[in-house]
Structure formats: C-alpha cells, structure tokens
Design an enzyme around this catalytic site. Structure first.
Site, PDB file in Angstrom:
ATOM      1  N   ARG A 122       1.213  -8.099   6.110  1.00 43.56           N
ATOM      2  CA  ARG A 122       2.384  -7.666   6.890  1.00 43.56           C
ATOM      3  C   ARG A 122       3.640  -8.412   6.427  1.00 43.56           C
ATOM      4  NH1 ARG A 122       0.806  -3.403   7.291  1.00 43.56           N
ATOM      5  NH2 ARG A 122      -0.887  -4.228   6.024  1.00 43.56           N
ATOM      6  N   LYS A 138       1.932   4.977   0.070  1.00 42.77           N
ATOM      7  CA  LYS A 138       1.042   6.130   0.245  1.00 42.77           C
ATOM      8  C   LYS A 138       1.736   7.298   0.944  1.00 42.77           C
ATOM      9  CE  LYS A 138      -1.175   4.636   4.569  1.00 42.77           C
ATOM     10  NZ  LYS A 138      -0.654   5.698   5.436  1.00 42.77           N
ATOM     11  N   THR A 139       2.637   7.012   1.886  1.00 42.05           N
ATOM     12  CA  THR A 139       3.327   8.102   2.589  1.00 42.05           C
ATOM     13  C   THR A 139       4.179   8.900   1.612  1.00 42.05           C
ATOM     14  OG1 THR A 139       3.380   6.787   4.617  1.00 42.05           O
ATOM     15  CG2 THR A 139       4.867   8.662   4.506  1.00 42.05           C
ATOM     16  N   GLN A 176      -8.499  -2.126   4.691  1.00 38.60           N
ATOM     17  CA  GLN A 176      -7.768  -2.134   5.965  1.00 38.60           C
ATOM     18  C   GLN A 176      -8.519  -1.381   7.056  1.00 38.60           C
ATOM     19  OE1 GLN A 176      -3.267  -1.996   5.759  1.00 38.60           O
ATOM     20  NE2 GLN A 176      -3.719  -1.147   3.749  1.00 38.60           N
ATOM     21  N   ASP A 203      -4.778  11.278   6.040  1.00 38.08           N
ATOM     22  CA  ASP A 203      -4.206   9.939   5.920  1.00 38.08           C
ATOM     23  C   ASP A 203      -5.104   8.929   6.639  1.00 38.08           C
ATOM     24  OD1 ASP A 203      -2.370   7.949   5.336  1.00 38.08           O
ATOM     25  OD2 ASP A 203      -1.087   8.402   7.053  1.00 38.08           O
ATOM     26  N   GLU A 204      -5.079   7.683   6.191  1.00 37.17           N
ATOM     27  CA  GLU A 204      -5.850   6.596   6.812  1.00 37.17           C
ATOM     28  C   GLU A 204      -7.326   6.974   6.961  1.00 37.17           C
ATOM     29  OE1 GLU A 204      -4.496   3.826   7.106  1.00 37.17           O
ATOM     30  OE2 GLU A 204      -2.414   3.945   7.731  1.00 37.17           O
TER      31      GLU A 204
END
Length: 665
Positions: free
Chosen positions: A620, A27-28, A246, A215-216
């Site tokens: 993770r 996504k970044t 998330q 973002d997020e």
C-alpha cells in the site's frame, strides 16, 4: 503508453487468458484498454462484452475509463457490474422458472441473521437468550458459497450440531422461498441453478456475452467459479485478472486455487509496479516468496530504491501509538504532505483505540501556530443504509413491493408505535407458523374479520385491532401511490403517512441525535430523487422495485470503504480494508506474532493467507513505510510479552532502518 506485457494482455483476446497483475501494475488500465481494443479494433459489439467485479466502485471506475477510450454510448452498452448486480439482472427476468416472482425481496446479512434467530428459537423452543449461533452461521455461509444444499452439509463430528445446522439451513431455504426473498449468497447460487436446470436460458446468455472478463479473480468462491465456467463454456473467451499473492478473503469463502489452477490458458504477468519505490517492493517480494502455493513473480519499479523501511519496537502499545503519531506529524512537516497521505494499518480493529488517543493528543505545527490533535478517520463506521431509521423505511418499501417479505413486516408492524404489543405479535406469528399461512394473509384476514381467523380476535384488544387495520391500510394505499407518483414524491408521502418524523421528535431525547436521524430520512428521499433522475437521463423508468435492488446492491461489500476521499485526515484501517488503496506513507502497526499472523486465522486459513495479508499491507506504501510493534501488550486485561512478527524476519536487513520508539529524525 502501455508496457510490453500490458500490450500483450490487451491483444490476447481469444480463448482463456490469465493476467497475473501484481500490486500497482495497472490492471484496471489493461482491462479497460482491452475492452476498448475489442470494440474499436476487432469490431466486437459492446453488448457482447461482460465485465464482472467485486465492488460497485471498481465497476464505476472501469466504465469511466472506458468512456475515455470509446464513444460514451458504446461504453454504456458494455455490461460492467458486480457478480451480484449481474445475477440480480438475470433473476429479475428469469426467476419465475425457479418458482419465485420477479418482485422478490433482497435480504442482507442482518435480515438473514434475524431470520436465523427466529428459526433457531423455534427449533430449540428457546424463549430467552440463544446460545451462540456463530458455528451454525459459518457452516451455512460456507455451504452457500460452495453451492452445497442443506442435505449435503459437510459433517463436523458433532452429531447434534450437524443435525441442527442442517435443519436450520433447510428451514432458512424454505422460509426465504415462502417469503419470496433471496439473500446475497443465493443471488449467485440461484443463477447457477437457473443455468443448470434451463439450458435454453444459459445458451441465451452465452450467445449474448461472447467476451467475458473477471477482475480480482483470486477472490472468487466456488459458486462464482461455476457461474463463470457456465457462461464461458460455449466460446471459452474468458479473461481473468488477479493476483494470487493478494488473495486475503479465504474467511469469506474465496478459493485461491481458482486462480492457481486456471488451466489451458495464455498466462501474462504484469510485474512492473507504478506505485512504490524498489525498497518497498523488495521487502514485499522477500516476504511473499516464502509462500509455496503461488505463481512465481517479482515486482519491480523504475522509481528508484527510495527510503529504507523504518522499524521501531516500543515498550508497550501506548508508546507505540505515541511513536507513530509523532512520526506522522514530523514527516508531514518535513515533506509538506497532507494528512490524507498517511495511513495507519492494523490486523484487527481492536488495535485502533490507542492510535486514536495518540493522534488526539499529538501537537503539530500549522505555520507558526501549534495545534493539538491530528485529524483522522476510522474506516468501517456505520454506513448510511445500516442506520436504524433508514432500515425501517427501507423495510416499508420492501413490504410495499413484496407483502410476503415477513422480515420486513415484522420490523415495521409497530414502527413507529401503533399499539401492537408483543402478545399480539406472538399470537399472529404463532398462527402464521402453525398453519403455514403468510403473515400478510393473517394480517389482512384478521382486519377483514374472515372466519378462518376468528379465534385470533380474542387475542387482540381494541388498540391492537385499530393499529393492525391502520398498518394494512397504509400498505394497501402505498402500493397505489407508488405506482402513480414519482418515486421521491411517494417516498415523502410515505414518511408523512406513517408519521416517522413525529415519532423521532417524540422518542429521541438528544437534540443532536434527532437532527441526525431526521437528516438521514431526508437523505433517503434525496437518494430516491437522484436514482429517478439517473434513470430518466438514461431513458429508463424508475420503479420502486429497481430502486430497492439498486440501493441494496450499492451497499453490499462496500461497508469498509470511505465514501469521501477528499477529507484531509489520517486514515486508520485494517489490512483488509486497505486492499486496492495506496498512500504516500504507511505505518504497519502491532506487528507481533499473535496479531499477524493471527492465531485463529492461521488455524482456519493457514499461514500463507496471513503472509499474503502482510504483502498487501506493505504494497500500500508509495514512498515511506514504517513498521512498529510493542514489547508488551494487554491481552484479556493482562500485560503479556509480545514477540515481533515472524514475517519481519523475512525482510532482508539491508532494507531496514531500526530506530528507537521516541527517536524521530
């Protein structure tokens, strides 16, 4: 190269866009490429782009990547920062419209906690230990995150507590205004209030920021949602990126429905995962698919199936920890990994102790030599700006800029000791409270022997009067010095002027602790120097006020993140702290039903947020994932039987490989 969905997200620039970015889906890269596309291919001015994040680390990473796509000068013109930094910038220029001055102090959680304690003592007329204020603080924090005013505080059914909480909340609001201070929660609230009360100010920023990206987005709370809605109302070019699966910060005020109900938007799903093997992703997909409130999606990877997920059930928590430490040592040797490739993840910090002991006691082979003790680090230690000596000196800086900052004055008035005792302080603060006179005015009035403060003189002995005069004199002198001298030079002068280093040498008995505290003080001076250099390099002035704001914002929300990613040590952290990170090998420990899902959290946030937390933990892991639990665990000092987490039974059996706790392949 971008995949087809990433490319689609980059090119969708008009109107409302929802990018559902699964864990590890890049996504970044998509966000920064989208910004670069706007600047290079659509001739959008970089000054018209606003990117909002939740951490300074994320903002810095985006700016770094953007600078690799467009000219550095263009990348610098994009506003890329946290919600709080963005609101701070606006309020520094516009807060006078709300009755504050631009020199307001920024209070952190500890400052607010101390102020709440003082208010509660005054309301309850309670001199001794206070009862727990946790329910009151929770109610007030929740209200601030939702933009609810004191008089609108929701009722809980307890008439006394509802009235008490409302009174405390109103007094907190009034005190902050009187001290010309703002806390972190109020940064966003006041910006929203500014926009709603002053449409001309809102329009100015709407015309400035034509393209907004967040973002997020799954972590936004109601007041952040309102801020975004106001800014985007005119042109509706709002792109939000996030993953409802998330959303794990409900306890902090985040509303998952902000992303679930983002309507009238183009929806683009990023489901290709670039991090993990498919067995790990299949397990994560299987667990999270049991949630009903979510956008349907399934992660996949081109990295192959990989290893099965190992599961073991130890007799007790000591043997569970030993089993994990042993597996880490063997896997490192077998796969030629670094210690930093490993992470032990747990639901609560309370579980870390046994794993620390097991790692310290574990033997491992370094070439032909056997060594004892695996190096490790626990995330969530005391951060630099939280250390007492740093907070003391920071309070001096705050008081120099804003003498109305009562919290700062009370912290430093006798720090280092200058003969101002508790009885003197009590007399001064009582007068300040009863007569509604700012504490700084009381101090200066007493020192100048003004008639209005004449009866206070009887409460002060010669030593107290001398100490107060010296304190006021130092702050008055410091205002002039900081205006005239470079920031690091003025900082060094202040430290010497208040004799802080002498106080440490005299009062701290441990030589090691003395050295540590003195090093922290010099670290603050160095921090001021680095800030001044950075501002000079970018053609800006380095004022004390801006340095305070920069340091406070840098420290906010970063408490659980490590500042040094280069240490070769095993990482121990909570599931919450691990969000956004990735490790070659992960050990999800304490996977028992009263731990995850956590009993209290299920009542407060529901089972679905706990399941999302499990999903975050699983995703993770890049290549190796181990899940462990204990058959018995001490609870409140007693051995209790534990049941495996219900989430474990949601993972298909064919993905799991069950082993004995001391059986190592």
């Amino acid at each position: 190269m971008l995949n087809s969905q990433q490319q689609k997200a980059v090119e969708a620039i008009k109107g409302r866009v929802l990018i559902l970015a699964g864990a590890g889906s890049g996504k970044t890269r998509v966000l920064t490429t989208r910004m670069g596309h706007l600047i290079q291919n659509r001739n959008v001015s970089p000054r018209s782009i606003l990117g909002l994040t939740f951490t300074n680390k994320a903002a810095a990473e985006m700016r770094h990547r953007l600078a690799g796509l467009v000219a550095s000068a263009s990348a610098e013109l994009v506003t890329l920062c946290t919600f709080h930094s963005f609101c701070m910038q606006i309020l520094r220029s516009e807060i006078h419209r709300l009755g504050y001055t631009g020199q307001f102090s920024l209070y952190d959680e500890n400052d607010v906690q101390r102020l709440l304690n003082l208010i509660a003592r005054d309301i309850l007329d309670h001199g001794a230990n206070l009862p727990s204020l946790a329910p009151t603080i929770h109610a007030i924090t929740s209200a601030k995150n939702k933009g609810i005013k004191p008089q609108e505080l929701p009722l809980t059914g307890s008439k006394w507590h509802d009235q008490f909480a409302q009174t405390v909340y109103q007094r907190l609001h009034d005190s902050l205004r009187a001290y010309n201070a703002v806390d972190f929660d109020h940064l966003i609230w006041l910006t929203v209030e500014l926009f709603e009360k002053h449409p001309d100010v809102l329009e100015k920023y709407q015309e400035r920021y034509l393209y907004i990206m967040i973002d997020e987005y799954q972590d936004t709370n109601p007041i952040q949602y309102r801020l975004a809605a106001l800014l985007a109302a005119k042109y509706q070019n709002l792109c939000v990126v996030g993953d409802d699966d998330q959303s794990i910060y409900g306890w902090r005020g985040a509303e998952v429905r902000n992303i679930l109900e983002f309507d009238q938007a183009v929806v683009i799903k990023l489901e290709q995962n670039f991090r993990s093997t498919n067995n790990i992703l299949k397990a994560a997909n299987a667990v999270i698919s049991n949630n009903k409130e979510r956008h349907p999606k399934a992660l996949w990877s081109t990295r192959g199936d990989g290893e099965q997920i190992e599961v073991f059930h130890a007799p007790n928590e000591v043997q569970e920890a030993q089993g994990v430490a042993n597996r880490i040592a063997r896997l490192r040797e077998k796969q030629k990994l670094r210690w930093s490739d490993f992470a032990i993840l747990y639901r609560s910090n309370l579980l870390s102790r046994q794993f620390e002991i097991a790692l310290m006691q574990q033997s491992w082979k370094d070439g032909d030599i056997w060594k004892l003790g695996i190096p490790y680090r626990v995330f969530g230690g005391v951060e630099f700006y939280e250390r007492k000596e740093v907070r003391d000196l920071f309070a001096y800086l705050r008081a120099i800029v804003n003498p109305l900052d009562q919290e700062a004055l009370l912290r430093i008035i006798n720090q280092p000791r200058r003969g101002i005792g508790e009885s003197t302080l009590d007399a001064l603060t009582t007068f300040n409270r009863l007569h509604n006179v700012p504490l700084w005015d009381v101090l200066t009035g007493v020192c100048r022997k003004e008639n209005a403060f004449e009866h206070l003189q009887g409460h002060l002995n010669a030593k107290s009067r001398e100490g107060l005069s010296r304190f006021v004199e130092i702050l008055d002198e410091a205002k002039i010095y900081f205006d005239q001298k470079p920031l690091p030079e003025a900082m060094q002068w202040l430290i010497e002027k208040v004799e802080y280093q002498r106080a440490i040498r005299e009062e701290v008995k441990s030589e090691k602790m003395r050295a540590f505290k003195l090093e922290n003080i010099q670290g603050l001076v160095s921090s001021a120097g680095e800030y001044a250099q950075k501002m000079t390099a970018s053609g800006q002035s380095s004022s004390l006020q801006d340095f305070i704001a920069s340091a406070s914002l840098q420290n906010h929300w970063e408490g659980s993140k490590s500042k040094d990613g280069c240490e070769d040590k095993v990482n121990l952290m909570t599931f919450h702290s691990a969000k956004g990170l990735e490790f070659n090998a992960c050990y999800l420990v304490g996977m028992e039903d009263h731990i995850i899902p956590h009993e209290k959290s299920v009542k407060e946030s529901g089972i679905e947020e706990e399941r999302r937390l499990m999903y975050v933990g699983i995703t993770r892991a890049m290549n190796f994932l181990t899940i462990s639990m204990a058959q018995q665990r001490k609870r409140l000092g007693k051995e209790c039987v534990s049941r495996p987490s219900r989430f474990l039974f949601e993972i298909p059996n064919e993905l799991l490989k069950v082993s004995h706790w001391h059986q190592i392949e």
